[in-house]
Design a protein around this motif. Structure first.
Motif, PDB file in Angstrom:
ATOM      1  N   GLY A   1       0.797  -1.230   0.000  1.00  0.00           N
ATOM      2  CA  GLY A   1       0.000   0.000   0.000  1.00  0.00           C
ATOM      3  C   GLY A   1       0.821   1.267   0.000  1.00  0.00           C
ATOM      4  N   LYS A   2       2.144   1.137  -0.014  1.00  0.00           N
ATOM      5  CA  LYS A   2       3.003   2.320  -0.016  1.00  0.00           C
ATOM      6  C   LYS A   2       3.729   2.415  -1.365  1.00  0.00           C
ATOM      7  N   PHE A   3       4.129   3.623  -1.709  1.00  0.00           N
ATOM      8  CA  PHE A   3       4.842   3.841  -2.966  1.00  0.00           C
ATOM      9  C   PHE A   3       6.197   3.147  -2.900  1.00  0.00           C
ATOM     10  N   PRO A   4       6.660   2.498  -3.956  1.00  0.00           N
ATOM     11  CA  PRO A   4       6.060   2.349  -5.296  1.00  0.00           C
ATOM     12  C   PRO A   4       5.194   1.100  -5.467  1.00  0.00           C
ATOM     13  N   TYR A   5       4.934   0.391  -4.325  1.00  0.00           N
ATOM     14  CA  TYR A   5       4.168  -0.854  -4.415  1.00  0.00           C
ATOM     15  C   TYR A   5       2.673  -0.609  -4.619  1.00  0.00           C
ATOM     16  N   ASN A   6       2.276   0.628  -4.615  1.00  0.00           N
ATOM     17  CA  ASN A   6       0.856   0.958  -4.822  1.00  0.00           C
ATOM     18  C   ASN A   6       0.549   1.351  -6.268  1.00  0.00           C
ATOM     19  N   VAL A   7       1.502   1.130  -7.173  1.00  0.00           N
ATOM     20  CA  VAL A   7       1.332   1.547  -8.567  1.00  0.00           C
ATOM     21  C   VAL A   7       1.489   0.338  -9.496  1.00  0.00           C
ATOM     22  N   LYS A   8       0.607   0.278 -10.485  1.00  0.00           N
ATOM     23  CA  LYS A   8       0.664  -0.786 -11.481  1.00  0.00           C
ATOM     24  C   LYS A   8       0.241  -0.235 -12.831  1.00  0.00           C
ATOM     25  N   PHE A   9       0.892  -0.694 -13.896  1.00  0.00           N
ATOM     26  CA  PHE A   9       0.551  -0.255 -15.248  1.00  0.00           C
ATOM     27  C   PHE A   9       0.115  -1.449 -16.092  1.00  0.00           C
ATOM     28  N   VAL A  10      -0.953  -1.236 -16.862  1.00  0.00           N
ATOM     29  CA  VAL A  10      -1.491  -2.306 -17.703  1.00  0.00           C
ATOM     30  C   VAL A  10      -1.787  -1.767 -19.098  1.00  0.00           C
ATOM     31  N   HIS A  11      -1.779  -2.693 -20.044  1.00  0.00           N
ATOM     32  CA  HIS A  11      -2.084  -2.341 -21.434  1.00  0.00           C
ATOM     33  C   HIS A  11      -3.537  -2.667 -21.730  1.00  0.00           C
ATOM     34  N   GLY A  12      -4.227  -1.759 -22.443  1.00  0.00           N
ATOM     35  CA  GLY A  12      -5.604  -2.041 -22.819  1.00  0.00           C
ATOM     36  C   GLY A  12      -6.276  -0.839 -23.460  1.00  0.00           C
ATOM     37  N   ASN A  13      -7.367  -1.121 -24.155  1.00  0.00           N
ATOM     38  CA  ASN A  13      -8.186  -0.078 -24.781  1.00  0.00           C
ATOM     39  C   ASN A  13      -9.390   0.174 -23.887  1.00  0.00           C
ATOM     40  N   TYR A  14      -9.566   1.398 -23.420  1.00  0.00           N
ATOM     41  CA  TYR A  14     -10.661   1.701 -22.499  1.00  0.00           C
ATOM     42  C   TYR A  14     -12.015   1.653 -23.203  1.00  0.00           C
ATOM     43  N   VAL A  15     -12.035   1.852 -24.506  1.00  0.00           N
ATOM     44  CA  VAL A  15     -13.288   1.799 -25.259  1.00  0.00           C
ATOM     45  C   VAL A  15     -13.639   0.334 -25.509  1.00  0.00           C
ATOM     46  N   LEU A  16     -14.830  -0.055 -25.067  1.00  0.00           N
ATOM     47  CA  LEU A  16     -15.269  -1.446 -25.188  1.00  0.00           C
ATOM     48  C   LEU A  16     -15.726  -1.753 -26.608  1.00  0.00           C
ATOM     49  N   GLU A  17     -15.660  -3.033 -26.968  1.00  0.00           N
ATOM     50  CA  GLU A  17     -16.077  -3.437 -28.302  1.00  0.00           C
ATOM     51  C   GLU A  17     -17.576  -3.266 -28.524  1.00  0.00           C
ATOM     52  N   ASP A  18     -18.352  -3.369 -27.450  1.00  0.00           N
ATOM     53  CA  ASP A  18     -19.803  -3.256 -27.573  1.00  0.00           C
ATOM     54  C   ASP A  18     -20.371  -2.611 -26.312  1.00  0.00           C
ATOM     55  N   ASP A  19     -21.381  -1.776 -26.470  1.00  0.00           N
ATOM     56  CA  ASP A  19     -21.991  -1.099 -25.326  1.00  0.00           C
ATOM     57  C   ASP A  19     -22.607  -2.073 -24.333  1.00  0.00           C
ATOM     58  N   VAL A  20     -22.952  -3.256 -24.801  1.00  0.00           N
ATOM     59  CA  VAL A  20     -23.582  -4.228 -23.906  1.00  0.00           C
ATOM     60  C   VAL A  20     -22.657  -4.611 -22.759  1.00  0.00           C
ATOM     61  N   LEU A  21     -21.343  -4.469 -22.968  1.00  0.00           N
ATOM     62  CA  LEU A  21     -20.376  -4.794 -21.923  1.00  0.00           C
ATOM     63  C   LEU A  21     -20.439  -3.821 -20.748  1.00  0.00           C
TER      64      LEU A  21
END
Length: 333
Positions: A196-216
């Motif tokens: 819970g303390k820096f830098p152990y409280n930070v994580k980076f991930v790859h991904g597209n925030y826009v979903l493929e379909d609104d149903v998601l």
């Protein structure tokens, strides 16, 4: 015996002179025959080569017939013009490839334009420092974190409980995570002791925030106290049009806990035009945009999304006018 003097002043018997003349005549005739034979061989070789070259360009017609096609002769000037044209084509293709590489605004040196001194300091941090309680002990999501410099500083300076940085560029997210991993190793603190303390409280991930379909959107659940969307709306807009950006706004609302905050730094529409040439697709998308940035606030406060209030957090002062963008806070009841 008669003796004859030759051209080189040599005395030769007359009988021998006749033999020499006949021998020279036979030699000349042999030379002519050899020359004709060589010419014939060269001609035959040339014809065969041209036919073979032509065969490469002519597919079989089913009857076993082949048609020789000769390429027209070209002057060196013409060949030079063609070479230059081909080189220009390659250059344009390379330029287009470079543009398409950054079609999401994922510039490798993006933060170099925002930093005013050698030590990293994004001026937006000064605006955030006016309300540090927004970040301290909170769970944060940073959408479009780029190489993670600002995300890391927010988590460190304001002691966030956790921060997840998300970027559509896999290499940028990877580089950001490597930076955090290096900080963890340098800290010489165990994971259990630094939880819970820096830098152990930070994580980076790859991904597209826009979903493929609104149903998601139907499976989204509240999980963050604060969502940061800083200078990203333009790139979502240019790549995923009005529908994609509106979906992203609705997703942000759904992912926030009650009382959560969306910190938004939108770009003005006049900055879109400079980037519409990044690709043919972006140019097409640009021409379809009807949902302008000045309409974002009304949409976010509308029943379609659900935020209750908006306040202006501040506007960074920067040497580059293009980065003087207002930072807004949208609150969820």
């Amino acid at each position: 015996m008669d003796v004859v003097e030759t051209n080189n002043n040599t005395l030769v018997p007359e009988g021998k002179l006749t033999q020499f003349a006949e021998k020279r005549k036979a030699t000349i005739e042999d030379d002519d025959s050899e020359i004709k034979r060589l010419k014939h061989s060269v001609s035959e070789f040339s014809d065969n080569t041209e036919t073979k070259q032509a065969d490469v360009h002519v597919p079989p017609d089913g009857n076993g017939k082949q048609i020789a096609q000769r390429l027209p002769a070209q002057s060196p000037k013409k060949r030079l013009q063609l070479d230059n044209r081909n080189a220009a084509g390659s250059s344009n293709k390379a330029k287009q490839t470079r543009n398409e590489t950054f079609m999401y605004g994922n510039y490798k040196q993006y933060y170099g334009k925002r930093i005013l001194d050698k030590d990293f300091h994004d001026i937006r941090l000064d605006v955030f420092a006016t309300q540090p309680q927004l970040f301290g002990g909170k769970q944060l999501l940073d959408i479009g974190c780029n190489s993670g410099h600002l995300s890391i500083q927010i988590a460190k300076q304001f002691e966030a409980k956790s921060l997840i940085g998300l970027d559509i560029d896999r290499s940028l997210a990877h580089d950001a995570q490597i930076a955090i991993n290096n900080m963890k190793r340098a800290s010489n603190v165990s994971v259990s002791a630094a939880a819970g303390k820096f830098p152990y409280n930070v994580k980076f991930v790859h991904g597209n925030y826009v979903l493929e379909d609104d149903v998601l959107l139907e499976i989204e659940r509240p999980q963050y106290d604060v969502i940061l969307c800083l200078s990203v709306t333009k790139w979502i807009h240019l790549n995923f049009c009005d529908a994609g950006l509106k979906q992203a706004f609705r997703r942000m609302f759904l992912q926030l806990r009650p009382g959560g905050k969306l910190i938004l730094e939108p770009q003005s529409f006049d900055t879109y035009k400079r980037r519409k040439k990044l690709s043919d697709k972006i140019r097409e998308n640009y021409n379809t945009i009807k949902f302008k940035p000045e309409e974002f606030t009304d949409y976010l406060l509308s029943p379609e999304v659900g935020f209750s209030t908006m306040e202006l957090m501040g506007q960074p002062e920067h040497c580059k006018a293009g980065f003087k963008r207002p930072i807004q806070i949208f609150s969820k009841v």
